[in-house]
Design an enzyme around this catalytic site. Structure first.
Site, PDB file in Angstrom:
ATOM      1  N   GLY A   3      -1.262  -1.805  -4.812  1.00 51.36           N
ATOM      2  CA  GLY A   3      -1.921  -1.863  -3.586  1.00 51.36           C
ATOM      3  C   GLY A   3      -2.745  -0.617  -3.283  1.00 51.36           C
ATOM      4  CB  SER A  38      -1.957  -7.364 -10.313  1.00 46.70           C
ATOM      5  OG  SER A  38      -2.784  -6.668  -9.840  1.00 46.70           O
ATOM      6  NE  ARG A  86      -5.259 -11.117  -9.907  1.00 46.57           N
ATOM      7  CZ  ARG A  86      -4.716 -12.004 -10.176  1.00 46.57           C
ATOM      8  NH1 ARG A  86      -5.123 -13.134 -10.378  1.00 46.57           N
ATOM      9  NH2 ARG A  86      -3.232 -11.976  -9.562  1.00 46.57           N
ATOM     10  CB  THR A  94      -7.860  -0.829  -3.955  1.00 45.40           C
ATOM     11  OG1 THR A  94      -7.724  -0.723  -5.450  1.00 45.40           O
ATOM     12  CG2 THR A  94      -9.228  -0.703  -3.553  1.00 45.40           C
ATOM     13  CE1 TYR A 137      -0.925  -5.326  -2.362  1.00 43.13           C
ATOM     14  CE2 TYR A 137       0.387  -7.187  -1.954  1.00 43.13           C
ATOM     15  CZ  TYR A 137      -1.024  -6.881  -2.165  1.00 43.13           C
ATOM     16  OH  TYR A 137      -1.900  -7.649  -2.423  1.00 43.13           O
ATOM     17  CG  HIS A 144      -2.375   5.424 -10.834  1.00 40.15           C
ATOM     18  ND1 HIS A 144      -1.876   4.549  -9.931  1.00 40.15           N
ATOM     19  CD2 HIS A 144      -3.508   4.868 -11.389  1.00 40.15           C
ATOM     20  CE1 HIS A 144      -2.805   3.652  -9.498  1.00 40.15           C
ATOM     21  NE2 HIS A 144      -3.864   3.829 -10.491  1.00 40.15           N
ATOM     22  CE  LYS A 146      -4.895  -2.890 -11.839  1.00 38.40           C
ATOM     23  NZ  LYS A 146      -6.062  -2.808 -11.029  1.00 38.40           N
ATOM     24  N   GLY A 160      -4.117 -10.759  -4.456  1.00 35.45           N
ATOM     25  CA  GLY A 160      -3.159 -10.323  -3.446  1.00 35.45           C
ATOM     26  C   GLY A 160      -2.044 -11.053  -2.792  1.00 35.45           C
TER      27      GLY A 160
HETATM   28  N1  LIG Z   1      -7.205  -5.225   1.212  1.00 37.97           N
HETATM   29  C1  LIG Z   1      -6.262  -5.755   0.389  1.00 37.97           C
HETATM   30  N2  LIG Z   1      -5.123  -6.356   0.607  1.00 37.97           N
HETATM   31  C2  LIG Z   1      -4.210  -6.783  -0.174  1.00 37.97           C
HETATM   32  N3  LIG Z   1      -4.170  -6.560  -1.540  1.00 37.97           N
HETATM   33  C3  LIG Z   1      -5.279  -6.005  -2.062  1.00 37.97           C
HETATM   34  C4  LIG Z   1      -6.193  -5.682  -1.222  1.00 37.97           C
HETATM   35  N4  LIG Z   1      -7.249  -4.796  -2.098  1.00 37.97           N
HETATM   36  C5  LIG Z   1      -6.632  -4.956  -3.178  1.00 37.97           C
HETATM   37  N5  LIG Z   1      -5.466  -5.749  -3.161  1.00 37.97           N
HETATM   38  C6  LIG Z   1      -4.831  -6.076  -4.349  1.00 37.97           C
HETATM   39  O1  LIG Z   1      -4.162  -5.121  -5.055  1.00 37.97           O
HETATM   40  C7  LIG Z   1      -4.094  -5.061  -6.503  1.00 37.97           C
HETATM   41  C8  LIG Z   1      -4.780  -4.049  -7.204  1.00 37.97           C
HETATM   42  O2  LIG Z   1      -3.961  -3.119  -7.291  1.00 37.97           O
HETATM   43  P1  LIG Z   1      -4.360  -1.506  -7.224  1.00 37.97           P
HETATM   44  O3  LIG Z   1      -5.301  -1.464  -5.984  1.00 37.97           O
HETATM   45  O4  LIG Z   1      -3.378  -0.704  -6.964  1.00 37.97           O
HETATM   46  O5  LIG Z   1      -5.104  -1.518  -8.334  1.00 37.97           O
HETATM   47  S1  LIG Z   1      -5.470  -0.054  -9.069  1.00 37.97           S
HETATM   48  O6  LIG Z   1      -4.181   0.836  -9.061  1.00 37.97           O
HETATM   49  O7  LIG Z   1      -6.255   0.717  -7.983  1.00 37.97           O
HETATM   50  O8  LIG Z   1      -6.013  -0.151 -10.233  1.00 37.97           O
HETATM   51  C9  LIG Z   1      -4.926  -6.494  -6.596  1.00 37.97           C
HETATM   52  O9  LIG Z   1      -4.032  -7.590  -6.682  1.00 37.97           O
HETATM   53  P2  LIG Z   1      -3.979  -8.940  -7.339  1.00 37.97           P
HETATM   54  O10 LIG Z   1      -4.580  -9.969  -6.565  1.00 37.97           O
HETATM   55  O11 LIG Z   1      -2.375  -9.616  -7.418  1.00 37.97           O
HETATM   56  O12 LIG Z   1      -4.319  -8.999  -8.777  1.00 37.97           O
HETATM   57  C10 LIG Z   1      -5.466  -6.668  -5.507  1.00 37.97           C
HETATM   58  O13 LIG Z   1      -6.180  -7.857  -5.133  1.00 37.97           O
END
Ligand SMILES: Nc1ncnc2c1ncn2[C@@H]1O[C@H](COP(=O)(O)OS(=O)(=O)O)[C@@H](OP(=O)(O)O)[C@H]1O
Length: 366
Positions: free
Chosen positions: A82, A177, A297, A84, A231, A147, A80, A299
């Protein structure tokens, strides 16, 4: 060791027999301390971190057999933070001469498929999209993610000259998150217990602090091998951080690319809004368990609301609640979170010295 060809990916080989490993894990598991965790499978304390029970086997398998190559690019993160997003950025940087934003595989394939997790996708019996244990890279560079905490990474990652890119995020945002991810969109209440277990470290891959610090220290000791990204920094100034990222992984942008706006193009392609609106990320699921859209979600960054807490708790609470998407938060929540987090950082800073102080200041600066 017996090797066989994976029929889905004929060039790739996997060990055929995992019987010994399964036996080893079955014997080990009952002897490890256990906690419930936030996701269904439970977590066990293995090598100082809380490993999801259902990943223990894969982690051990990867530790034993993963063969890292110098060309590998490994994205490491606490869940969670960042992951992805960074997957899409790294993929786009490395493949920018092969694809444009109108034909990139990101339009049709989820980021987790393009940059698979070592312990979730690859050392899991069914899917093996890259040659993992061979000594010659069949695809170069291999983009992988994990991870696993720094201290428990497979030895070959530590020994090879591969690049490790770490992404960290403000822990307050990580808790929220994580919570949303764990409840899978169902109604739920984020309460003090969640924060307490998170800040105690009892969450999958936790403690968060140890995870961050392990990679932070590594990035200070071996800056050519491990690079630390925040992030919040990426959100604040994506272009300059993409430049730093591209340089670190060995794919620097040329002046000509900069003038053509290639960096901004990648940033736009990988923006949360753009990725969230893609059909491939809106439908379907990852590992038949997590809806693809649960990785995209809001972000948002909460830390400014933390500061408001000191001047006006009411404003902080309102800000937080609207950002929390209607989840019921008790009145005492912002204060408890702040103090727990600050106290922990303070204590750890005192005991560990400068790097933590820096991280502390760095987090507070956002
Ligand atoms: N492109 C982009 N830009 C900014 N933020 C983004 C993006 N893609 C995913 N997110 C936000 O990253 C949060 C998910 O974290 P992870 O990708 O690390 O999740 S995981 O570990 O792969 O399960 C989750 O954060 P929250 O919105 O706070 O829940 C996602 O919304």
């Amino acid at each position: 060791m017996n090797l066989q060809t994976n029929m889905e990916h004929p060039n790739f080989t996997i060990p055929t027999s995992t019987e010994d490993l399964d036996q080893e894990v079955q014997e080990l598991l009952p002897s490890l301390p256990k906690e419930e965790g936030w996701l269904t499978s439970g977590i066990c304390l293995y090598q100082g971190f809380w490993c999801p029970d259902n990943l223990l086997r894969n982690v051990i398998w990867a530790q034993k057999h993963f063969q890292s190559h110098d060309q590998d690019i490994i994205l490491a993160s606490f869940p969670k933070c960042g992951t992805t997003w960074l997957k899409t950025l790294i993929f786009s940087i490395v493949n920018r001469s092969r694809y444009t934003s109108s034909n990139t595989p990101l339009l049709t394939t989820t980021p987790h498929k393009l940059v698979p997790f070592l312990e979730i996708d690859l050392f899991d019996k069914t899917e093996l999209p890259v040659d993992l244990i061979g000594t010659t890279p069949s695809m170069s560079p291999r983009l992988l993610s994990t991870h696993i905490p720094c201290s428990s990474l497979p030895e070959s990652i530590k020994k090879s000259n591969c690049r490790v890119v770490y992404i960290c995020r403000n822990p307050f945002d990580v808790v929220v998150s994580w919570f949303h991810f764990a409840i899978e969109g169902k109604p739920g209440k984020l309460d003090e217990e969640h924060f307490e277990s998170f800040f105690k470290g009892q969450v999958a891959l936790g403690p968060f602090w140890d995870h961050v610090l392990g990679y932070w220290k590594e990035s200070l000791e071996k800056p050519h091998k491990t690079s630390f990204f925040m992030y919040e920094d990426l959100k604040g100034d994506i272009v300059s951080h993409l430049k730093r990222l591209a340089e670190f992984i060995g794919y620097p942008f040329s002046i000509e690319e900069e003038t053509r706006g290639v960096i901004q193009e990648i940033a736009d392609l990988c923006s949360l809004k753009n990725l969230r609106d893609l059909e491939v990320n809106k439908s379907g699921s990852y590992k038949e368990k997590f809806a693809n859209d649960s990785f995209f979600r809001k972000g948002e960054i909460f830390s400014h609301a933390i500061w408001l807490q000191f001047s006006d708790p009411k404003v902080a609470r309102d800000e937080y609640q609207s950002w929390c998407w209607g989840i019921d938060v008790s009145w005492s929540f912002p204060g408890i979170v702040c103090w727990l987090g600050f106290l922990h950082f303070f204590l750890v800073s005192v005991f560990h010295g400068d790097p933590l102080n820096f991280l502390f200041c760095h987090l507070l600066a956002h």
